[in-house]
Design a protein around this motif. Sequence first.
Motif, short mmCIF file in Angstrom:
data_model
loop_
_atom_site.label_atom_id
_atom_site.label_comp_id
_atom_site.label_asym_id
_atom_site.label_seq_id
_atom_site.Cartn_x
_atom_site.Cartn_y
_atom_site.Cartn_z
N TYR A 280 -34.70 -71.51 83.59
CA TYR A 280 -34.97 -72.78 83.30
C TYR A 280 -34.90 -72.73 81.73
O TYR A 280 -35.56 -71.79 81.17
N SER A 281 -34.72 -73.85 81.07
CA SER A 281 -35.19 -73.84 79.48
C SER A 281 -36.37 -74.51 79.38
O SER A 281 -36.70 -75.67 79.96
N ASP A 282 -37.18 -73.92 78.25
CA ASP A 282 -38.40 -74.51 78.27
C ASP A 282 -38.33 -74.59 76.44
O ASP A 282 -38.71 -73.60 75.93
N ASP A 283 -38.24 -75.68 75.99
CA ASP A 283 -37.99 -75.79 74.43
C ASP A 283 -36.91 -74.69 74.19
O ASP A 283 -35.92 -74.70 74.46
N SER A 284 -37.34 -73.71 73.23
CA SER A 284 -36.38 -72.74 72.98
C SER A 284 -36.52 -71.35 73.60
O SER A 284 -35.97 -70.55 73.19
N ASN A 285 -37.26 -71.57 74.71
CA ASN A 285 -37.40 -70.40 75.69
C ASN A 285 -36.90 -70.57 76.81
O ASN A 285 -36.40 -71.50 77.43
N PHE A 286 -36.72 -69.58 77.78
CA PHE A 286 -35.99 -69.56 78.98
C PHE A 286 -37.11 -68.92 79.96
O PHE A 286 -37.71 -67.91 79.83
N ILE A 287 -37.39 -69.70 81.13
CA ILE A 287 -38.09 -68.91 82.05
C ILE A 287 -37.17 -68.41 83.45
O ILE A 287 -36.15 -69.39 83.84
N ILE A 288 -37.41 -67.57 83.72
CA ILE A 288 -36.45 -66.65 84.41
C ILE A 288 -36.98 -66.17 85.74
O ILE A 288 -38.06 -65.18 85.70
N GLY A 289 -36.54 -66.15 86.81
CA GLY A 289 -36.96 -65.64 88.06
C GLY A 289 -35.99 -64.58 88.29
O GLY A 289 -34.86 -64.67 88.50
N TYR A 290 -36.66 -63.35 88.17
CA TYR A 290 -35.94 -61.93 88.62
C TYR A 290 -36.42 -61.37 89.68
O TYR A 290 -37.72 -61.07 90.10
N LYS A 291 -35.54 -61.11 90.71
CA LYS A 291 -35.83 -60.08 91.98
C LYS A 291 -35.16 -58.55 91.88
O LYS A 291 -33.91 -58.66 91.55
N SER A 292 -35.99 -57.76 92.08
CA SER A 292 -35.61 -56.44 92.07
C SER A 292 -35.80 -55.82 93.48
O SER A 292 -36.64 -56.03 94.26
N LYS A 293 -34.93 -54.90 93.78
CA LYS A 293 -34.87 -54.39 95.02
C LYS A 293 -35.14 -52.75 94.64
O LYS A 293 -34.84 -52.01 95.69
N ILE A 294 -35.59 -52.35 93.64
CA ILE A 294 -35.99 -50.96 93.41
C ILE A 294 -37.50 -51.02 93.35
O ILE A 294 -38.20 -51.89 92.54
N ASP A 295 -38.08 -49.92 94.21
CA ASP A 295 -39.48 -50.11 94.03
C ASP A 295 -39.93 -49.88 92.78
O ASP A 295 -41.28 -50.20 92.27
N SER A 296 -39.48 -48.99 91.74
CA SER A 296 -40.03 -48.79 90.48
C SER A 296 -39.86 -49.76 89.56
O SER A 296 -40.53 -49.62 88.54
N ILE A 297 -39.15 -51.05 89.87
CA ILE A 297 -39.01 -51.87 88.81
C ILE A 297 -39.45 -53.33 89.81
O ILE A 297 -38.62 -53.60 90.72
N PRO A 298 -40.59 -53.75 89.54
CA PRO A 298 -41.20 -55.00 90.10
C PRO A 298 -40.32 -56.10 89.76
O PRO A 298 -39.77 -56.37 88.63
N SER A 299 -40.25 -57.04 90.81
CA SER A 299 -39.82 -58.47 90.64
C SER A 299 -40.74 -59.26 89.59
O SER A 299 -42.01 -58.74 89.65
N ALA A 300 -40.26 -60.23 89.06
CA ALA A 300 -40.94 -60.70 87.90
C ALA A 300 -40.61 -62.16 87.59
O ALA A 300 -39.33 -62.56 87.69
N LEU A 301 -41.46 -62.94 87.12
CA LEU A 301 -41.19 -64.27 86.34
C LEU A 301 -41.02 -63.65 84.72
O LEU A 301 -41.98 -62.89 84.21
N LEU A 302 -39.82 -64.04 83.98
CA LEU A 302 -39.98 -63.58 82.62
C LEU A 302 -39.58 -64.79 81.63
O LEU A 302 -38.92 -65.64 82.16
N LYS A 303 -40.15 -64.61 80.56
CA LYS A 303 -40.25 -65.72 79.47
C LYS A 303 -39.43 -64.90 78.37
O LYS A 303 -39.68 -64.17 77.52
N MET A 304 -38.27 -65.45 78.26
CA MET A 304 -37.32 -65.13 77.09
C MET A 304 -37.12 -65.96 75.99
O MET A 304 -36.76 -67.35 76.20
N ASN A 305 -37.03 -65.48 74.79
CA ASN A 305 -36.79 -66.56 73.50
C ASN A 305 -35.34 -67.01 73.59
O ASN A 305 -34.55 -65.88 74.16
N SER A 306 -34.94 -67.61 72.62
CA SER A 306 -33.27 -67.93 72.23
C SER A 306 -32.61 -66.77 71.62
O SER A 306 -31.43 -66.80 71.75
N GLU A 307 -33.22 -65.87 71.26
CA GLU A 307 -32.45 -64.49 70.87
C GLU A 307 -32.55 -63.49 71.90
O GLU A 307 -32.07 -62.51 71.32
#
Length: 693
Positions: A280-307
Motif C-alpha cells: 500500500y502507498s502511504d503518502d510518499s512511503n509504502f507499507i509492505i507485507g512480506y512473508k518468508s519461509k526461511i527460519d533465519s529471515i522472519p516475516s515482517a511488515l516493511l515501511k519503504m520510502n519512495s527511493e
Amino acid sequence: MGIPTVKTVALSPIFVSLILAIFIGYFLPITHSKYQISKVQQEQLQEGSRLYFEDLDGDGSRERIVALDNRLGLSSFIVYNTNKTLVDQWNFDSRYPDQGPGLFFTDLDQNGFKEVWAFTTQGDSVLINGIEPLNKNGFKQLDVFLDSIGSYNGMSDLNEISDPWVTKHSADSTRSLVFTLNAGYSQYPRNTYAYNPFSGVIRRSPFLTNTSGVYGFSDIDEDSKKEILIRTISAANSIDSSLSQKSDYKVYLTILNEDLEFYLPQMELPGPYSAVYGIYSDDSNFIIGYKSKIDSIPSALLKMNSEGKIVARRTIPFPSNYMFYVPEDQEYYINTIGGSTIQGFDSDLNLRNTFTLLEGDEIINAHLLSERRWVIISNRFDRLTIYDSEFENPVSYTIETDNTSNIYFNILDQTSSELLLGIQKGDQLFTLGYAFNPLYYTKYTIYIGLYALVFIIVWGIMRIQSYKDRKKAALQREITSLQIKALKNQFDPHFVFNIMNNLSEMNLTGNELEADKLLCNLTDFMRHTLRSSDEITHTLEDELHYVKNYLDLIARGMDREIQYDFKMDLGLDKKIHVPKNMLFTYVENAIKHGAPPTGVLRIRIEGIVDSGFIQMIVSDNGGGYQTIQTNDMKTSGRGIKIMQDVFDLHKSLNNIEVQVEVQTVEFPESEKEYGTRVTLTFSKRKAHLLINE
C-alpha cells in the motif's frame, strides 16, 4: 445508621449473588448470538459451472449469470433475470482456462450497462472477450489476442490470470483493464498488461520474474498518474537468462508506472517461496507485507520510502498471506496463518489492535459489506463466517458437502434488515440469509433471571446458615453450662477434704509410701478432670481409667471397705467415644446414695456387646429400689440430672440415643444381697461415629 463496612458489603447476599452470577454467566453457553445465518435454500448446479450475481442493467436487481462450457466444449455464459427466467446465452469461440470458468464485470464505457468479461485460451494464445449482454446494441469485443503462453511437457503452461483492475491512463479519455498473466514452469509470460478496448491498445510490462498480480493503484508522486502496486510470489523456478537476469528464488518488490515500466528498480527480498502479499502507498512511503519461509529471515511488515529504502520494519511472529487496509481506521490489517488472529498496525507499524477469530479462520478471501461487516471464507473448514466491524459477534455457516473445491461468494440481495448471500461449492449453491437475531436481547432476560435465581439460592443458604449458627451457638452455651456443672460436681469439697485428711494422717504416721501413692492417684484424677474440660466425649478406655482412679481414691478415704471389679466383653472396642462421666456419675451416685448401712460396699462395672448394641452396667449392693425408667426417676442427685441433660444434648447433636434403665436386682454372685443396677444402652455403629465436639 452507620456506613456499612467493606466486609459487610462483600458478604451481603446482593454482592455475593452478583459475583456468582457474573462468573456463571461468563461460562454459560448463551446460544442467542447477535446475528444469525440461516439456509434459505440449496440447489444443484450444472457440473463445471460457476455462478455469479450482478446487476447488469443498473435497475437495482442482480441478474443470475452462469459461466460454463457449451455443448461444443467452448466457453459461454447464460443470463437469467431475478426470477430465474432465461434471458439468453452467449458463446465464445475459445475455451475457458484449465483453472475453470471465470467472469468479471465492469462498466468501462459508463453507459449504465455492465460488460461481462472473460479470459479464454485457444491453443497457446490467451484471449480476452467482452460483451454487454443486456444492451442490444452495446459493447462487444470477442477473441482479442493478448499474448502467447509457453509450453511445458507439450502442454500450454498458463498458471494464473489475476483479476483485472480498472484504471485510466493520463493520455487516454477512456478506461482500461490492468491484469497479469503468469506461466508456470515454462516461465513466459510473467507480465502485467493494460488493455484499452476502445483504442485497441495493449501495453505490456517488462518480464517480472516472479508470479505476480495487480494489488492496487496509487498516485505516489502526486503527478496525476497512478502507479501500479504489484504482489509477487517466489515460485523458485529456473528462469531463462534470455527473459531475465534475476532469480525466481528471490522475491522482488515491484511497482510499475502507468506505462507499465518500473517506477523503481525492482527491490530484492531474499528467500525462495517467499512473497510480497500486500503493498500500500502511504503518502510518499509504502507499507509492505512480506512473508518468508526461511527460519533465519522472519516475516515482517516493511515501511519503504519512495527511493526504495526501508525505514521501518515490524517482525511478524506468524507469517501471513492476507493483508488489507481500512481507510476509516487508518490501519493495515494482516491475518496470521494458523494463528486465527487479525492484527492492525498504523502507518508507523505500531500494533494498534488484535482481534481473535474463530479457530481455523484463516482468511482466504475477505469481503467488507455495508455497515462494516467482514465476510471471511475458510476453505480449510468449508466455512463462511461474518464478523462485525471490530471482528466481534461472529456467526458461521459450515458448507455440508463432500466436494473438495473452493468456496465462492456472491451477494444476492441486500436490504436494511437482511442480507442474502450465495455460496457456491462445487455444483451446489447455498442461499444464506444473514440478519439481526431477534432473540439476541433475550440473553439479558436470561442474565437477570440467572441473577435472581442465584440471589434466591444465596439468600436461602445464608438464612439456613444463620439459623444453624444460632442453633449451634445455643447448643454451645448449653454444652458450656453442662460442662461447668459437671466440673463442679466432680470437685465435691467433701471428697477433696477427705483425701487431704488422709494424706495428712499418712504423713503423721510415717506411711510415706502410701501417701505418695494416694497423692499420685489424686494428681492423675484432677489432671483427667481438667484435661479437655471443653469436650463432651472421650473414649471408653479413658472413662474406665477415670472411674478406676476415682474408686481407688474413695477406697482410701471411706471408713468401710469398698470392693469393685470391671468385667468387659472381649469384643468391646474401648476406643469408641462415649459421653464423659457416663459411668462415673452412676458410680459416684452408688457411693453417695447406695452404700449399705453396714458391711462391704460392692460395685461392679460391666461392658456387654449384644446384637449391634453396647450395654454398660453399673451395679451395687446398696439395697436398691423398685425398677424405674430414668424419665420418671425422682432423685435429687445433681450428677444424674446433669448426665441426663448430656444424653439429651447428644441425641440432638449426633442422633445417638443413650437409654438408661435403673433396676433393683440381686447383686451378682451373692445370696440375699440386693442393690441397684443402672444399664446404659446405645448403638455400637453410631458410637464409632461419635465426634468430639
